[in-house]
Write an enzyme that holds these catalytic residues in place. Structure first.
Site, PDB file in Angstrom:
ATOM      1  CB  SER A   1      -0.850  -0.018   1.280  1.00 54.65           C
ATOM      2  OG  SER A   1      -1.538   1.198   1.456  1.00 54.65           O
TER       3      SER A   1
ATOM      4  CE1 TYR B   1      -3.690  -1.999   5.712  1.00 55.52           C
ATOM      5  CE2 TYR B   1      -3.367   0.285   5.054  1.00 55.52           C
ATOM      6  CZ  TYR B   1      -3.631  -1.033   4.721  1.00 55.52           C
ATOM      7  OH  TYR B   1      -3.833  -1.386   3.405  1.00 55.52           O
TER       8      TYR B   1
HETATM    9  N1  LIG Z   1      -8.713  -0.551  -0.832  1.00 53.74           N
HETATM   10  C1  LIG Z   1      -7.657   0.212  -0.649  1.00 53.74           C
HETATM   11  O1  LIG Z   1      -7.769   1.465  -0.582  1.00 53.74           O
HETATM   12  C2  LIG Z   1      -6.294  -0.406  -0.543  1.00 53.74           C
HETATM   13  C3  LIG Z   1      -5.196   0.445  -0.681  1.00 53.74           C
HETATM   14  C4  LIG Z   1      -3.927  -0.093  -0.574  1.00 53.74           C
HETATM   15  C5  LIG Z   1      -3.747  -1.446  -0.356  1.00 53.74           C
HETATM   16  N2  LIG Z   1      -4.838  -2.250  -0.213  1.00 53.74           N
HETATM   17  C6  LIG Z   1      -4.581  -3.680   0.061  1.00 53.74           C
HETATM   18  O2  LIG Z   1      -5.150  -4.450  -0.976  1.00 53.74           O
HETATM   19  C7  LIG Z   1      -5.508  -5.733  -0.467  1.00 53.74           C
HETATM   20  C8  LIG Z   1      -6.947  -6.048  -0.875  1.00 53.74           C
HETATM   21  O3  LIG Z   1      -7.802  -5.074  -0.301  1.00 53.74           O
HETATM   22  P1  LIG Z   1      -9.209  -4.680  -0.937  1.00 53.74           P
HETATM   23  O4  LIG Z   1      -9.225  -3.216  -1.123  1.00 53.74           O
HETATM   24  O5  LIG Z   1      -9.509  -5.546  -2.086  1.00 53.74           O
HETATM   25  O6  LIG Z   1     -10.162  -5.022   0.300  1.00 53.74           O
HETATM   26  P2  LIG Z   1     -11.427  -6.004   0.410  1.00 53.74           P
HETATM   27  O7  LIG Z   1     -12.385  -5.735  -0.684  1.00 53.74           O
HETATM   28  O8  LIG Z   1     -11.898  -5.870   1.814  1.00 53.74           O
HETATM   29  O9  LIG Z   1     -10.781  -7.444   0.179  1.00 53.74           O
HETATM   30  C9  LIG Z   1      -9.965  -8.040   1.131  1.00 53.74           C
HETATM   31  C10 LIG Z   1      -9.818  -9.514   0.802  1.00 53.74           C
HETATM   32  O10 LIG Z   1      -8.920 -10.109   1.760  1.00 53.74           O
HETATM   33  C11 LIG Z   1      -9.511 -11.311   2.209  1.00 53.74           C
HETATM   34  N3  LIG Z   1      -9.048 -11.663   3.546  1.00 53.74           N
HETATM   35  C12 LIG Z   1      -9.055 -10.903   4.663  1.00 53.74           C
HETATM   36  N4  LIG Z   1      -8.591 -11.603   5.716  1.00 53.74           N
HETATM   37  C13 LIG Z   1      -8.270 -12.845   5.232  1.00 53.74           C
HETATM   38  C14 LIG Z   1      -7.765 -14.021   5.814  1.00 53.74           C
HETATM   39  N5  LIG Z   1      -7.469 -14.097   7.125  1.00 53.74           N
HETATM   40  N6  LIG Z   1      -7.562 -15.098   5.024  1.00 53.74           N
HETATM   41  C15 LIG Z   1      -7.853 -15.041   3.703  1.00 53.74           C
HETATM   42  N7  LIG Z   1      -8.353 -13.969   3.094  1.00 53.74           N
HETATM   43  C16 LIG Z   1      -8.570 -12.872   3.852  1.00 53.74           C
HETATM   44  C17 LIG Z   1     -11.016 -11.063   2.164  1.00 53.74           C
HETATM   45  O11 LIG Z   1     -11.711 -12.302   2.012  1.00 53.74           O
HETATM   46  P3  LIG Z   1     -12.549 -13.086   3.135  1.00 53.74           P
HETATM   47  O12 LIG Z   1     -13.082 -12.050   4.089  1.00 53.74           O
HETATM   48  O13 LIG Z   1     -13.594 -13.784   2.343  1.00 53.74           O
HETATM   49  O14 LIG Z   1     -11.557 -14.022   3.748  1.00 53.74           O
HETATM   50  C18 LIG Z   1     -11.138 -10.259   0.889  1.00 53.74           C
HETATM   51  O15 LIG Z   1     -11.244 -11.113  -0.230  1.00 53.74           O
HETATM   52  C19 LIG Z   1      -5.277  -5.688   1.034  1.00 53.74           C
HETATM   53  O16 LIG Z   1      -4.035  -6.292   1.332  1.00 53.74           O
HETATM   54  C20 LIG Z   1      -5.228  -4.194   1.333  1.00 53.74           C
HETATM   55  O17 LIG Z   1      -4.463  -3.899   2.477  1.00 53.74           O
HETATM   56  C21 LIG Z   1      -6.108  -1.768  -0.311  1.00 53.74           C
END
Ligand SMILES: NC(=O)c1ccc[n+]([C@@H]2O[C@H](COP(=O)([O-])OP(=O)(O)OC[C@H]3O[C@@H](n4cnc5c(N)ncnc54)[C@H](OP(=O)(O)O)[C@@H]3O)[C@@H](O)[C@H]2O)c1
Length: 261
Positions: free
Chosen positions: A156, A169
């Site tokens: 991130s 975080y």
């Molecule tokens: N959205 C942003 O602004 C942003 C910015 C920078 C980086 N990121 C990073 O991008 C990645 C994806 O985020 P996103 O934005 O797509 O969020 P999201 O829509 O909430 O998706 C998160 C995913 O992670 C999975 N997950 C969470 N805990 C888990 C566990 N213990 N085991 C297996 N799967 C797990 C969830 O699936 P289940 O709940 O079904 O397990 C879900 O599929 C993350 O690493 C986040 O930190 C996001």
């Protein structure tokens, strides 16, 4: 003296993702779902992994219904070594190889350190750091065996820029970037590429899971249009499709106009 030799031109062809085998963790929503979709659209065979199996099955049906290549759904909690090992084993048993590992599962939580909820910290660090290490430990071995492959790590901008309220975080994402960079140094000479993806604000379930209060996004975006998961998926595909000798080690993707963080 002979004339300058030119290396201009097309260079090596792009890597064809057709038939490649990928694992995407966190494929049940957001960025992981969009990456899985983009890979399947390019003919890759994709293991969709997360805890919410019904979401994975719905995605698998959608991808296969769209005529994309095969998928495998695996319930996997990345905090559990036994789950992560089984996710990799089942993928290799099914398709005989692994080419692409997308370590994406993770979540955020913000707040002043002194108000922090220790259980929330632990869950987040277990997922974003320990779960990442487990995913890489078990997922990279099959790549090394074949001396080829590509690892994508979702860090991130919070892994590059510290913000107040981001102690846990940012700490987890600085760790993710450090882990990815160390891995890159360990495996690059053995034919395996590692790319760290560092998004800014992407609208997904992330904001709900992180329980963002309403003022956070406007503060970060200051009117800028946020990213959507497909924007990140395109960046992932860009890195994966480069010729084998081109290693994109890091990509930072912010909404145009996002200055903080
Ligand atoms: N959205 C942003 O602004 C942003 C910015 C920078 C980086 N990121 C990073 O991008 C990645 C994806 O985020 P996103 O934005 O797509 O969020 P999201 O829509 O909430 O998706 C998160 C995913 O992670 C999975 N997950 C969470 N805990 C888990 C566990 N213990 N085991 C297996 N799967 C797990 C969830 O699936 P289940 O709940 O079904 O397990 C879900 O599929 C993350 O690493 C986040 O930190 C996001």
């Amino acid at each position: 003296m002979s004339g300058a030799q030119t290396t201009a031109g097309q260079g090596q062809p792009l890597t064809d993702l057709r038939g490649q085998v990928a694992i995407v963790t966190g494929a049940s929503s957001g960025i992981g779902e969009a990456v899985a979709e983009a890979l399947a659209a390019r003919g890759a065979r994709v293991t969709l992994a997360a805890r919410r199996e019904e979401r994975l099955r719905a995605l698998a049906e959608r991808l296969e219904g769209a005529g994309h290549s095969e998928t495998l759904t695996v319930r996997c909690d990345v905090r559990q070594p036994v789950d992560v090992r089984a996710m990799v084993q089942r993928t290799v048993e099914r398709w005989g190889q692994l080419d692409i590992l997308v370590a994406n599962a993770g979540f955020g939580w913000r707040g002043p350190l002194v108000d922090g909820d220790p259980q929330r910290w632990k869950d987040m660090l277990d997922t974003n750091v320990y779960g990442l290490l487990l995913t890489l430990k078990y997922g990279v071995s099959p790549l090394l065996e074949r001396q080829r492959g590509h690892v994508i790590v979702l860090s991130s901008v919070a892994g590059r820029v510290v913000t107040a309220g981001g102690s846990a975080y940012c700490g987890s994402k600085f760790a993710a970037s450090a882990i990815a960079e160390a891995l890159r140094m360990e495996v690059g000479s053995r034919g395996v590429r590692v790319t760290t993806i560092e998004p800014g604000v992407v609208i997904s379930e992330f904001q709900r899971v992180a329980e963002y209060p309403p003022e956070i996004l406007p503060n970060m975006l200051k009117g800028a249009e946020p990213l959507v998961p497909a924007d990140i998926a395109r960046a992932v595909v860009y890195a994966l499709e480069q010729p084998a000798h081109v290693g994109i080690s890091e990509l930072v993707i912010r909404p145009t106009g996002q200055t903080y963080p």
